[in-house]
Design a protein around this motif. Sequence first.
Motif, PDB file in Angstrom:
ATOM      1  N   ARG A 139     -52.674 -77.079 -12.295  1.00  0.00           N
ATOM      2  CA  ARG A 139     -53.882 -77.188 -13.105  1.00  0.00           C
ATOM      3  C   ARG A 139     -55.090 -76.605 -12.364  1.00  0.00           C
ATOM      4  O   ARG A 139     -56.131 -76.345 -12.977  1.00  0.00           O
ATOM      5  CB  ARG A 139     -54.181 -78.646 -13.454  1.00  0.00           C
ATOM      6  CG  ARG A 139     -53.051 -79.402 -14.100  1.00  0.00           C
ATOM      7  CD  ARG A 139     -52.738 -78.890 -15.470  1.00  0.00           C
ATOM      8  NE  ARG A 139     -53.709 -79.251 -16.485  1.00  0.00           N
ATOM      9  CZ  ARG A 139     -53.550 -79.010 -17.780  1.00  0.00           C
ATOM     10  NH1 ARG A 139     -52.437 -78.393 -18.201  1.00  0.00           N
ATOM     11  NH2 ARG A 139     -54.459 -79.370 -18.648  1.00  0.00           N
ATOM     12  N   THR A 196     -54.636 -77.480 -25.228  1.00  0.00           N
ATOM     13  CA  THR A 196     -54.351 -78.280 -26.427  1.00  0.00           C
ATOM     14  C   THR A 196     -54.924 -79.692 -26.327  1.00  0.00           C
ATOM     15  O   THR A 196     -55.573 -80.169 -27.281  1.00  0.00           O
ATOM     16  CB  THR A 196     -52.845 -78.323 -26.709  1.00  0.00           C
ATOM     17  OG1 THR A 196     -52.387 -76.988 -26.956  1.00  0.00           O
ATOM     18  CG2 THR A 196     -52.544 -79.186 -27.923  1.00  0.00           C
ATOM     19  N   PRO A 197     -54.728 -80.438 -25.220  1.00  0.00           N
ATOM     20  CA  PRO A 197     -55.315 -81.795 -25.160  1.00  0.00           C
ATOM     21  C   PRO A 197     -56.833 -81.792 -25.302  1.00  0.00           C
ATOM     22  O   PRO A 197     -57.403 -82.696 -25.934  1.00  0.00           O
ATOM     23  CB  PRO A 197     -54.879 -82.295 -23.775  1.00  0.00           C
ATOM     24  CG  PRO A 197     -53.666 -81.496 -23.434  1.00  0.00           C
ATOM     25  CD  PRO A 197     -53.912 -80.145 -24.026  1.00  0.00           C
ATOM     26  N   ALA A 198     -57.488 -80.783 -24.736  1.00  0.00           N
ATOM     27  CA  ALA A 198     -58.946 -80.723 -24.853  1.00  0.00           C
ATOM     28  C   ALA A 198     -59.368 -80.453 -26.291  1.00  0.00           C
ATOM     29  O   ALA A 198     -60.309 -81.070 -26.800  1.00  0.00           O
ATOM     30  CB  ALA A 198     -59.504 -79.641 -23.927  1.00  0.00           C
ATOM     31  N   ARG A 199     -58.681 -79.538 -26.964  1.00  0.00           N
ATOM     32  CA  ARG A 199     -59.033 -79.251 -28.360  1.00  0.00           C
ATOM     33  C   ARG A 199     -58.799 -80.481 -29.233  1.00  0.00           C
ATOM     34  O   ARG A 199     -59.595 -80.783 -30.133  1.00  0.00           O
ATOM     35  CB  ARG A 199     -58.223 -78.058 -28.869  1.00  0.00           C
ATOM     36  CG  ARG A 199     -58.598 -76.727 -28.208  1.00  0.00           C
ATOM     37  CD  ARG A 199     -58.019 -75.548 -28.971  1.00  0.00           C
ATOM     38  NE  ARG A 199     -56.561 -75.574 -28.999  1.00  0.00           N
ATOM     39  CZ  ARG A 199     -55.779 -74.955 -28.131  1.00  0.00           C
ATOM     40  NH1 ARG A 199     -56.313 -74.268 -27.122  1.00  0.00           N
ATOM     41  NH2 ARG A 199     -54.471 -75.007 -28.234  1.00  0.00           N
ATOM     42  N   GLU A 200     -57.734 -81.206 -28.982  1.00  0.00           N
ATOM     43  CA  GLU A 200     -57.473 -82.419 -29.756  1.00  0.00           C
ATOM     44  C   GLU A 200     -58.531 -83.479 -29.482  1.00  0.00           C
ATOM     45  O   GLU A 200     -58.938 -84.220 -30.390  1.00  0.00           O
ATOM     46  CB  GLU A 200     -56.071 -82.940 -29.424  1.00  0.00           C
ATOM     47  CG  GLU A 200     -54.959 -82.032 -29.966  1.00  0.00           C
ATOM     48  CD  GLU A 200     -53.574 -82.498 -29.559  1.00  0.00           C
ATOM     49  OE1 GLU A 200     -53.472 -83.313 -28.602  1.00  0.00           O
ATOM     50  OE2 GLU A 200     -52.593 -82.046 -30.187  1.00  0.00           O
ATOM     51  N   ALA A 201     -58.991 -83.546 -28.232  1.00  0.00           N
ATOM     52  CA  ALA A 201     -60.049 -84.500 -27.903  1.00  0.00           C
ATOM     53  C   ALA A 201     -61.339 -84.156 -28.641  1.00  0.00           C
ATOM     54  O   ALA A 201     -62.058 -85.049 -29.111  1.00  0.00           O
ATOM     55  CB  ALA A 201     -60.288 -84.514 -26.394  1.00  0.00           C
ATOM     56  N   GLN A 204     -56.405 -78.409 -34.413  1.00  0.00           N
ATOM     57  CA  GLN A 204     -56.893 -77.986 -33.107  1.00  0.00           C
ATOM     58  C   GLN A 204     -56.772 -76.476 -32.885  1.00  0.00           C
ATOM     59  O   GLN A 204     -57.492 -75.912 -32.071  1.00  0.00           O
ATOM     60  CB  GLN A 204     -56.179 -78.778 -31.993  1.00  0.00           C
ATOM     61  CG  GLN A 204     -54.670 -78.726 -32.014  1.00  0.00           C
ATOM     62  CD  GLN A 204     -54.095 -77.591 -31.180  1.00  0.00           C
ATOM     63  OE1 GLN A 204     -54.821 -76.930 -30.444  1.00  0.00           O
ATOM     64  NE2 GLN A 204     -52.808 -77.350 -31.319  1.00  0.00           N
ATOM     65  N   ASP A 259     -59.917 -80.031 -18.804  1.00  0.00           N
ATOM     66  CA  ASP A 259     -59.275 -81.302 -18.491  1.00  0.00           C
ATOM     67  C   ASP A 259     -60.288 -82.445 -18.514  1.00  0.00           C
ATOM     68  O   ASP A 259     -59.963 -83.569 -18.897  1.00  0.00           O
ATOM     69  CB  ASP A 259     -58.598 -81.227 -17.123  1.00  0.00           C
ATOM     70  CG  ASP A 259     -57.382 -80.306 -17.128  1.00  0.00           C
ATOM     71  OD1 ASP A 259     -56.881 -79.990 -18.233  1.00  0.00           O
ATOM     72  OD2 ASP A 259     -56.938 -79.893 -16.040  1.00  0.00           O
ATOM     73  N   ALA A 295     -60.749 -83.396 -22.098  1.00  0.00           N
ATOM     74  CA  ALA A 295     -59.605 -84.183 -22.559  1.00  0.00           C
ATOM     75  C   ALA A 295     -59.629 -85.597 -22.002  1.00  0.00           C
ATOM     76  O   ALA A 295     -59.125 -86.529 -22.632  1.00  0.00           O
ATOM     77  CB  ALA A 295     -58.304 -83.485 -22.156  1.00  0.00           C
ATOM     78  N   ASP A 296     -60.242 -85.779 -20.841  1.00  0.00           N
ATOM     79  CA  ASP A 296     -60.294 -87.091 -20.215  1.00  0.00           C
ATOM     80  C   ASP A 296     -61.375 -87.976 -20.830  1.00  0.00           C
ATOM     81  O   ASP A 296     -61.117 -89.129 -21.186  1.00  0.00           O
ATOM     82  CB  ASP A 296     -60.546 -86.923 -18.711  1.00  0.00           C
ATOM     83  CG  ASP A 296     -60.593 -88.255 -17.967  1.00  0.00           C
ATOM     84  OD1 ASP A 296     -59.648 -88.545 -17.234  1.00  0.00           O
ATOM     85  OD2 ASP A 296     -61.579 -89.004 -18.117  1.00  0.00           O
ATOM     86  N   PRO A 308     -61.997 -88.923 -25.497  1.00  0.00           N
ATOM     87  CA  PRO A 308     -61.285 -89.959 -26.251  1.00  0.00           C
ATOM     88  C   PRO A 308     -61.580 -91.386 -25.800  1.00  0.00           C
ATOM     89  O   PRO A 308     -61.128 -92.332 -26.449  1.00  0.00           O
ATOM     90  CB  PRO A 308     -59.800 -89.621 -25.999  1.00  0.00           C
ATOM     91  CG  PRO A 308     -59.775 -88.254 -25.419  1.00  0.00           C
ATOM     92  CD  PRO A 308     -61.063 -88.127 -24.678  1.00  0.00           C
TER      93      PRO A 308
END
Length: 470
Positions: free
Chosen positions: A139, A150-155, A170, A349, A352-353, A356
């Motif tokens: 990372r 992807t996790p960041a876009r979903e967040a 997303q 990251d 994403a952290d 949410p």
Amino acid sequence: MDTISERFAAAPGPKYRALATALKEAIAAGELTPGDRLPPVRELAWTLSITPGTAARAYTILTDAGRLTAEVGRGTFVAATTRQPPGRPALLPEPRWPQRAVSEETEQVSLFSPKLPDMGQSDLIRDAFARLASSPPERLLNYPSRPAFTPAREAVLGWLRGTPLGPVDQQDLVLSHGGQNGISLVMQAVLRGPKPVVLVEELSYPGFRRAAELLRAEVVSVPMDARGIDPEALDRIAAQSSAQLLCTSPEVHNPTGIFTALERREAIAEIARRRGFHIMEDDCYRTGRSHERSYRALLPEQGWYVSSISKLLTPALRIGFVVAPKPWTSELRRVAEYGFFGIAQPLADLVADILPRAETLEIAERVRLRVADYVRAAVNALGRHDLIWREDMPYLWLRLPDGWRAGAFVQAAEAVGVQLRAADEFALRDGRAPHAVRMGINAQVALESFEAAMGRLRDLLDNPPDRIAV
């Protein structure tokens, strides 16, 4: 919490004040003891049938008074001792940065741009960086990639929950380096030809024209009325100029604070559909809920949406996001990837952290409430003048009384220690601007300093220079 519910039901006044009173009485009676953990805001709100914002405001009042302590990542607790910060009102905590010891007459209060109070977001970000320090090596060593984001876009989609964007997933979203970079990405995606035309409101965010000028686009202003863009003028100018993009802020217009209602938005969207231009909605200044459907929802083939975390959490991280209309998602991704590969992986990251997390929403709500305290202070001082304000808007728009010109008022305000923006900063170079000023809410100065600055502005407004007869 049964006794809290009973005390809350019996307490007078607004609900947030009644809850604060109930909790304070429970602490005094020994029903809540030092170190006791209080329920999360959303849980307490559900129990008492109130909004999370009401519960958060009660917690903030008691935290500021020293009766509660808030610990990022752990929750809210009854304080070991009750502490009232000396010489400060209960609604404002001690600032987290040194204050200059200067007199009221000479203290400089900048209202150029909104400045957020620290309601816990700095600790939230520090803790997130500490967690990111233990990220797997890949990372920290590899180029950013679309799947890794992807996790960041979903967040971000979770953060935008409640914003009426129409069908969205997303894949329709790209992270940008703040809202300004997002605006540039949209322009790069849609503008074509040697001299494209970008339309802006006759008073508008200066970043629109600066981004357009970098792309060698011509910028043309569109007249406005009290409800926003004038549709008839828009139709005429779009036809004459073969415009490709309209930049607008219908929820919270910068700088005037105008809200554009659905009927007007639908008329504007229909003109865009018929004339073939795109609409980019800049929603960076809204801090409350959305009141109407976005242009992306109204114009699924040509509507773009840009926002950021700058007005609710921090502008320092430069985290923004762009949501493209479905037919243009691949073009938006291409522009971002060809231009800068995407934002840095650690920043993605971080998004994403933190986004949410429940405490992030609570902190954002506390920021809203604290900024609203400053807005009310401004209205108390300046409300008898021609002032446009909203508690979910981090600036005010003031039309000056007869006798004042914007430039002269800005100079006079700076002479008494208050820095403002004149209306002509939001007009095109050859455009006309009213005699008005925009005041960003600076919640990084003590509330007393802000109130004193408002008082000095009130004195200027009440004593305009003598007009010269002609």
